[in-house]
Design a protein around this motif. Structure first.
Motif, PDB file in Angstrom:
ATOM      1  N   ARG A  35       0.864  -1.181   0.000  1.00 61.34           N
ATOM      2  CA  ARG A  35       0.000   0.000   0.000  1.00 61.34           C
ATOM      3  C   ARG A  35       0.898   1.228   0.000  1.00 61.34           C
ATOM      4  NH1 ARG A  35      -3.944   0.789   4.918  1.00 61.34           N
ATOM      5  NH2 ARG A  35      -4.189   3.036   4.817  1.00 61.34           N
ATOM      6  N   LEU A  36       0.687   2.105  -0.986  1.00 56.92           N
ATOM      7  CA  LEU A  36       1.521   3.285  -1.146  1.00 56.92           C
ATOM      8  C   LEU A  36       0.888   4.458  -0.405  1.00 56.92           C
ATOM      9  CD1 LEU A  36       4.124   3.646  -2.783  1.00 56.92           C
ATOM     10  CD2 LEU A  36       2.734   4.512  -4.669  1.00 56.92           C
ATOM     11  N   HIS A  37       1.693   5.188   0.374  1.00 52.13           N
ATOM     12  CA  HIS A  37       1.207   6.394   1.053  1.00 52.13           C
ATOM     13  C   HIS A  37       1.767   7.589   0.293  1.00 52.13           C
ATOM     14  CE1 HIS A  37       0.316   3.763   4.475  1.00 52.13           C
ATOM     15  NE2 HIS A  37       1.523   3.255   4.283  1.00 52.13           N
ATOM     16  N   GLY A  38       0.909   8.471  -0.197  1.00 53.45           N
ATOM     17  CA  GLY A  38       1.380   9.658  -0.908  1.00 53.45           C
ATOM     18  C   GLY A  38       1.958   9.293  -2.255  1.00 53.45           C
ATOM     19  N   SER A  39       2.586  10.233  -2.919  1.00 52.23           N
ATOM     20  CA  SER A  39       3.091   9.956  -4.258  1.00 52.23           C
ATOM     21  C   SER A  39       4.538  10.417  -4.422  1.00 52.23           C
ATOM     22  CB  SER A  39       2.188  10.622  -5.302  1.00 52.23           C
ATOM     23  OG  SER A  39       2.064  12.004  -4.966  1.00 52.23           O
ATOM     24  N   ALA A  40       5.271  10.488  -3.302  1.00 49.61           N
ATOM     25  CA  ALA A  40       6.658  10.935  -3.370  1.00 49.61           C
ATOM     26  C   ALA A  40       7.515   9.968  -4.193  1.00 49.61           C
ATOM     27  CB  ALA A  40       7.228  11.085  -1.965  1.00 49.61           C
ATOM     28  N   LEU A  41       7.254   8.685  -4.041  1.00 47.40           N
ATOM     29  CA  LEU A  41       8.015   7.656  -4.744  1.00 47.40           C
ATOM     30  C   LEU A  41       7.052   6.669  -5.380  1.00 47.40           C
ATOM     31  CD1 LEU A  41      10.689   6.716  -2.035  1.00 47.40           C
ATOM     32  CD2 LEU A  41      11.167   7.839  -4.196  1.00 47.40           C
ATOM     33  N   SER A  42       7.495   6.036  -6.485  1.00 41.69           N
ATOM     34  CA  SER A  42       6.669   4.973  -7.047  1.00 41.69           C
ATOM     35  C   SER A  42       6.905   3.704  -6.222  1.00 41.69           C
ATOM     36  CB  SER A  42       7.058   4.723  -8.502  1.00 41.69           C
ATOM     37  OG  SER A  42       8.281   4.004  -8.524  1.00 41.69           O
ATOM     38  N   GLU A  43       6.021   2.729  -6.400  1.00 38.94           N
ATOM     39  CA  GLU A  43       6.142   1.503  -5.621  1.00 38.94           C
ATOM     40  C   GLU A  43       7.466   0.796  -5.907  1.00 38.94           C
ATOM     41  OE1 GLU A  43       2.624  -0.940  -5.486  1.00 38.94           O
ATOM     42  OE2 GLU A  43       3.894  -2.725  -5.320  1.00 38.94           O
ATOM     43  N   ASP A  54      12.328  10.383   6.077  1.00 36.20           N
ATOM     44  CA  ASP A  54      12.368  11.483   7.043  1.00 36.20           C
ATOM     45  C   ASP A  54      11.113  11.504   7.917  1.00 36.20           C
ATOM     46  OD1 ASP A  54      14.880  12.361   6.410  1.00 36.20           O
ATOM     47  OD2 ASP A  54      14.176  13.731   4.846  1.00 36.20           O
ATOM     48  N   GLY A  55      10.697  10.318   8.373  1.00 36.03           N
ATOM     49  CA  GLY A  55       9.561  10.256   9.296  1.00 36.03           C
ATOM     50  C   GLY A  55       8.203  10.155   8.634  1.00 36.03           C
ATOM     51  N   GLN A  56       8.106  10.319   7.302  1.00 34.51           N
ATOM     52  CA  GLN A  56       6.817  10.226   6.617  1.00 34.51           C
ATOM     53  C   GLN A  56       6.646   8.834   6.003  1.00 34.51           C
ATOM     54  OE1 GLN A  56       4.315  12.549   6.449  1.00 34.51           O
ATOM     55  NE2 GLN A  56       5.607  13.522   8.006  1.00 34.51           N
ATOM     56  N   PRO A  57       5.557   8.135   6.283  1.00 36.17           N
ATOM     57  CA  PRO A  57       5.366   6.804   5.678  1.00 36.17           C
ATOM     58  C   PRO A  57       5.282   6.877   4.159  1.00 36.17           C
ATOM     59  CG  PRO A  57       3.386   7.504   6.854  1.00 36.17           C
ATOM     60  CD  PRO A  57       4.446   8.501   7.192  1.00 36.17           C
ATOM     61  N   VAL A  58       5.949   5.970   3.475  1.00 39.09           N
ATOM     62  CA  VAL A  58       5.961   5.944   2.016  1.00 39.09           C
ATOM     63  C   VAL A  58       5.227   4.718   1.485  1.00 39.09           C
ATOM     64  CG1 VAL A  58       7.421   5.877  -0.041  1.00 39.09           C
ATOM     65  CG2 VAL A  58       8.159   7.169   1.951  1.00 39.09           C
ATOM     66  N   LEU A  59       5.604   3.557   2.038  1.00 34.10           N
ATOM     67  CA  LEU A  59       5.016   2.322   1.516  1.00 34.10           C
ATOM     68  C   LEU A  59       4.891   1.305   2.647  1.00 34.10           C
ATOM     69  CD1 LEU A  59       4.404   0.676  -1.248  1.00 34.10           C
ATOM     70  CD2 LEU A  59       6.669  -0.277  -0.863  1.00 34.10           C
ATOM     71  N   THR A  60       3.758   0.631   2.719  1.00 37.97           N
ATOM     72  CA  THR A  60       3.590  -0.447   3.685  1.00 37.97           C
ATOM     73  C   THR A  60       3.511  -1.757   2.904  1.00 37.97           C
ATOM     74  OG1 THR A  60       2.431   0.991   5.213  1.00 37.97           O
ATOM     75  CG2 THR A  60       2.176  -1.381   5.553  1.00 37.97           C
ATOM     76  N   VAL A  61       4.267  -2.757   3.365  1.00 37.88           N
ATOM     77  CA  VAL A  61       4.276  -4.050   2.687  1.00 37.88           C
ATOM     78  C   VAL A  61       3.768  -5.110   3.658  1.00 37.88           C
ATOM     79  CG1 VAL A  61       5.682  -5.690   1.410  1.00 37.88           C
ATOM     80  CG2 VAL A  61       6.317  -3.298   1.419  1.00 37.88           C
ATOM     81  N   ALA A  62       2.835  -5.933   3.196  1.00 35.34           N
ATOM     82  CA  ALA A  62       2.358  -7.046   4.018  1.00 35.34           C
ATOM     83  C   ALA A  62       3.169  -8.275   3.645  1.00 35.34           C
ATOM     84  CB  ALA A  62       0.882  -7.292   3.764  1.00 35.34           C
ATOM     85  N   LEU A  63       3.721  -8.942   4.665  1.00 40.04           N
ATOM     86  CA  LEU A  63       4.563 -10.113   4.422  1.00 40.04           C
ATOM     87  C   LEU A  63       3.943 -11.324   5.089  1.00 40.04           C
ATOM     88  CD1 LEU A  63       7.933  -8.438   5.351  1.00 40.04           C
ATOM     89  CD2 LEU A  63       7.134  -8.907   3.046  1.00 40.04           C
ATOM     90  N   ASP A  64       3.952 -12.408   4.389  1.00 37.95           N
ATOM     91  CA  ASP A  64       3.464 -13.638   5.021  1.00 37.95           C
ATOM     92  C   ASP A  64       4.083 -14.838   4.334  1.00 37.95           C
ATOM     93  OD1 ASP A  64       2.152 -15.280   6.726  1.00 37.95           O
ATOM     94  OD2 ASP A  64       0.137 -14.670   6.151  1.00 37.95           O
ATOM     95  N   ASP A  65       3.902 -15.959   4.979  1.00 41.01           N
ATOM     96  CA  ASP A  65       4.358 -17.211   4.410  1.00 41.01           C
ATOM     97  C   ASP A  65       3.521 -17.479   3.163  1.00 41.01           C
ATOM     98  OD1 ASP A  65       5.600 -19.545   4.087  1.00 41.01           O
ATOM     99  OD2 ASP A  65       4.668 -20.566   5.779  1.00 41.01           O
ATOM    100  N   GLU A  66       4.183 -17.862   2.093  1.00 39.38           N
ATOM    101  CA  GLU A  66       3.479 -18.040   0.838  1.00 39.38           C
ATOM    102  C   GLU A  66       3.201 -19.521   0.601  1.00 39.38           C
ATOM    103  OE1 GLU A  66       4.272 -16.004  -3.469  1.00 39.38           O
ATOM    104  OE2 GLU A  66       5.828 -17.233  -2.565  1.00 39.38           O
ATOM    105  N   VAL A  67       2.034 -19.811   0.062  1.00 36.10           N
ATOM    106  CA  VAL A  67       1.713 -21.192  -0.279  1.00 36.10           C
ATOM    107  C   VAL A  67       2.591 -21.595  -1.457  1.00 36.10           C
ATOM    108  CG1 VAL A  67      -0.102 -22.729  -1.064  1.00 36.10           C
ATOM    109  CG2 VAL A  67      -0.638 -20.875   0.492  1.00 36.10           C
TER     110      VAL A  67
END
Lengths: 788, 65
Positions: free
Chosen positions: A522-530, A605-618
């Motif tokens: 999930r991308l927060h803002g548009s400072a950087l691409s995924e 610099d303290g601003q969220p950019v990208l959140t990644v969900a990680l899990d065990d993959e089938v």
């Protein structure tokens, strides 16, 4: 978007983009991925060993930083692991899993040869080991191993030195027997050819008797030395009141040989020296191949991690010193360095810490601990150094207990492993009584003839073909499975793989990949691409040993400056003046679609950019494998130590109806025992070791721990789950071939025996029947070589 | 055909020699690593570059001392 990364000249891994590490080799400029590889290349060039790069046919291992080598100078450690030779030198055999090609052995021996304190070095390609002889007074072993380490070869002590040496001796003695049997057989067959030709045309009695006597002499070492294991095995079986495979073999060899000796002395009847020698040779070769496959697994090091089980620190007046694990006692205070594996059961003294217990439970998420919590032997410490108290050692430790459980389960033999026994018992009884009967009815007419006929009954019935049927089929199957990446350790499991109507799977690491992968972003803002953000994460994690780092290894990394690990928080680094940091996702940042997943956030610099969900993959092939098994009418079930919600989710996803969660190793065995039909277990964790030995057939992966692999009947080297279908197909074909061979022996006997009893089968025809039968069985088994 | 009384004992002597040679080969680890032996001959035993590098290295050590 990213240009194709240049492969590193030394290790073949992709070089980070914008990387400026280059060297000149063979008048060409080459790129290197890291300082470790560049250092290795520099050193190889300084030694004038440039030809290594021309010799090798595979990329070389990438050097990683290690620090544990001083242990190898400890006299007590050396006493336990090295062999003391005369003239003040020592010999040690080390496992070096990075030996990949013949050029590696060449390089290592050249490197070691330039040290004056080392008298001998031999690198073994097949078993990936290094044997060293050195003078401890002239050179420190740690110095040598540090040098090898900087080239990317990390030496590990072998698990059980004595057992390993005994296995090597066993292999050599078997090889010597094969040599004697092989050379003897060739010679005897030559004389036999002369005898056969002589029978067909004309041979003087004098010459015939001479050739027979010579054959007898040559067959003596073959029978008394080469075939010894069969006679001893049969004797052991009879003493234990069982009828194993060795009994008919010994019987066939013994009877045919004694009859031939008798015939030679009396100058009557027929001799079978060639047949018995050939028979012994074939069986020995089969045994040798089977033994080699088993030893290959037993000889492999416990884990690929450096120095497991050998190093810990104990407090003496407040400071810490290196001691061998064998010297630890419960109650000692030890320090566990970052990324080090706990060699014994420990109790945490530090306030908090985290350990990776994947080797034990298959669980890949690090486990967080508080003071007083137990760290089970085999767990791997996280990034921080921990202080802990030794809780249990040796047999009382968790590992020791699991081993005990596994051995216990193994001791209760399954009836399937002896499925051929009743058949063999029946066959032997029938052959002996028919021979006796023949002797009895002809005795009154002519005792010499009676003996000859009884003998031809014995020869015609040919227990050889029967005893060859299973071993030859197994040998060929073991070889062709090996080529498909499957090690079959216990051939009796082949039956279970064809017959079992119930296949049981473990979850983590078996149906799933057992490691973190990205399942959502999930991308927060548009400072950087995924892509840019992921590339920064990859750059931050590149040197991290954290299990999460693996989820980003496929993303080309952006190199950052001042990368620092923040224990308990995450990692940070600087790029173009911006500080990037990876930390645990907080509050609403987490992805609600994946409630079970671990989420991390990259911030700039303290601003969220990208959140990644990680899990065990089938595993990609899990669904396909389960569906295939179900289409064959097999019940598939899932036994896991994991939580109910995760297990039920996976079961639903793969369409598995029967599942149980939250099981301890003991509970798993109980759950498996509750299944009454024949069953196959597939698992990979250390906690699966007992349940694997309890199943009729068992399969594990090559990455599994030592104990797990030894408890399983077969090991998949390819790390692909669907290989089990290949194993099943091979097992089915091998069983079909064995059945065909049995059927042939039966039909042939039903036809031939009445003629033999009536005395209508001349000895030469009996011999042809006997060899023909054996040949049929062998060629039939060879058909298994073709891989489908 | 009396020749066989000479030739066959001779072949048995050769057989004994062959068995002895095989045992010797097994004992001296010739059969230990079949993966490697097939390629070993491809590599130079005496690498000129390597020899010079070692000599240079030894010379340097002597200078240090």
């Amino acid at each position: 978007m990213h240009p194709e990364p240049t492969p590193c000249f030394h290790c073949g891994e992709p070089c980070p983009p914008n990387e400026t590490l280059t060297r000149t080799h063979d008048r060409e400029t080459v790129s290197l991925c890291c300082h470790g590889c560049a250092g290795a290349l520099d050193w190889i060039q300084a030694q004038g060993l440039d030809s290594f790069y021309a010799y090798r046919d595979q990329p070389s291992p990438r050097p990683e930083e290690q620090t544990h080598w001083t242990l190898f100078d400890d006299p007590e450690f050396l006493q336990n692991h090295a062999l003391t030779l005369g003239n003040d030198s020592l010999e040690i055999e080390l496992s070096v899993p990075q030996i990949r090609c013949a050029a590696c052995t060449w390089l290592m021996e050249r490197v070691l040869g330039s040290y004056s304190g080392i008298t001998q070095s031999h690198a073994h390609l097949g078993r990936q080991t290094l044997t060293l002889r050195w003078h401890p007074s002239q050179i420190k072993l740690s110095q040598v191993l540090t040098q090898l380490d900087s080239l990317g070869y990390t030496a590990t002590v072998l698990t059980d030195e004595t057992a390993r040496r005994a296995r090597k001796k066993e292999r050599r003695s078997m090889l010597k027997r094969i040599g004697v049997a092989g050379l003897g057989t060739m010679q005897v067959m030559m004389f036999a050819a002369a005898l056969y030709v002589g029978e067909a045309s004309f041979i003087e009695d004098e010459h015939r008797s001479f050739l027979r006597w010579v054959s007898l002499i040559v067959s003596i070492p073959v029978m008394l030395y080469a075939a010894q294991p069969f006679f001893f095995g049969a004797w052991r079986d009879l003493k234990n009141r069982t009828l194993g495979m060795d009994v008919p073999v010994a019987l066939a060899l013994g009877l045919a040989w004694s009859a031939s000796i008798l015939a030679t002395f009396l100058g009557v009847g027929e001799v079978y020296f060639d047949s018995v020698s050939m028979f012994a040779l074939f069986l020995l070769t089969g045994r040798y191949l089977e033994m080699n496959a088993r030893h290959q697994v037993l000889d492999a090091p416990v884990e690929s991690r450096p120095l497991p089980m050998t190093l810990a620190k104990r407090r003496a007046d407040g400071s810490f010193e290196q001691v061998p694990v064998a010297g630890l006692k419960p109650g000692d205070i030890v320090q566990l360095a970052g990324a080090q594996q706990a060699p014994v059961d420990l109790k945490l003294v530090s306030e908090s810490g985290s350990v990776d217990t994947q080797a034990l439970t298959g669980e890949f998420k690090p486990k967080t601990l508080a003071a007083g919590d137990e760290i089970l032997a085999g767990s791997v410490n996280g990034a921080t150094t921990l202080t802990a108290e030794v809780l249990r050692i040796g047999k009382n430790a968790f590992l020791g207990k699991l081993e005990h459980l596994a051995r216990q389960a193994e001791a209760t033999d399954t009836p399937e492993s002896r499925w051929t026994e009743p058949l063999i018992r029946w066959f032997i009884a029938a052959v002996l009584s028919v021979s006796g009967f023949t002797l009895a009815i002809w005795w009154s007419t002519d005792p010499v003839k009676a003996f000859e006929y009884a003998l031809s009954v014995l020869v015609v019935t040919c227990p050889c073909a029967l005893s060859l049927a299973i071993p030859t089929a197994w040998t060929v199957t073991i070889r062709s499975l090996r080529q498909s990446g499957i090690l079959l350790l216990n051939p009796t499991h082949l039956l279970a793989f064809t017959k079992a109507k119930h296949w049981v799977f473990d979850k983590t690491g078996t149906l799933t990949a057992g490691k973190f992968s990205r399942i959502g972003t999930r991308l927060h803002g548009s400072a950087l691409s995924e892509d840019e953000a992921l590339s920064i994460i990859s750059g931050l994690e590149i040197d991290s040993r954290h299990p999460m780092a693996h989820a980003f290894s496929d993303v080309p990394p952006t190199p950052l400056e001042q990368v620092t690990q923040l224990p308990g928080v995450g990692v940070e680094g600087v790029l173009h003046g911006v500080t990037y940091r990876i930390r645990r996702a907080i509050g609403e940042e987490a992805l609600s679609a994946f409630p079970e997943a671990a989420c991390v956030t990259l911030e700039a610099d303290g601003q969220p950019v990208l959140t990644v969900a990680l899990d065990d993959e089938v595993r990609a092939d899990a669904r396909e494998t389960v569906d295939h098994l179900k289409s064959l009418g097999i019940t598939v079930s899932l036994l896991s130590g994991d939580t109910e919600s995760r297990v039920s989710h996976l079961a639903k996803m793969l369409g598995i109806e029967h599942w149980q969660s939250g099981l301890s190793p003991e509970a798993k065995v109980a759950a498996l025992d509750a299944i009454e039909e024949s069953k196959v277990m597939v698992g990979d964790g250390l906690n699966d070791a007992p349940v694997l030995s309890a199943a009729n057939g068992s399969i594990t992966f090559a990455q599994a721990s030592d104990l797990t692999r030894l408890s399983a009947g077969s090991v998949l080297l390819s790390n692909e789950l669907k290989t089990i279908l290949l194993l099943k197909a091979h097992a089915k074909r091998s069983r079909r071939v064995i059945t065909q061979s049995f059927f042939w022996v039966l039909v042939y006997n039903v036809i031939a025996v009445p003629f033999a009893v009536a005395g209508w089968v001349p000895p030469w025809l009996a011999a042809i029947g006997m060899s023909g039968s054996s040949l049929f069985v062998i060629t039939n088994a060879l058909r298994l070589k073709r891989i489908t | 055909m009396t020749v066989i009384y000479t030739l066959i004992p001779l072949s048995i002597i050769l057989l004994i020699f062959a068995i002895w040679a095989f045992r010797w080969a097994v004992k001296t680890k010739q059969f230990d690593d079949l993966d490697r032996s097939g390629r070993d001959f491809l590599f130079d035993d005496d690498d000129e570059l390597h020899r010079r590098a070692i000599e240079k290295d030894r010379g340097r050590k002597r200078d240090d001392a």
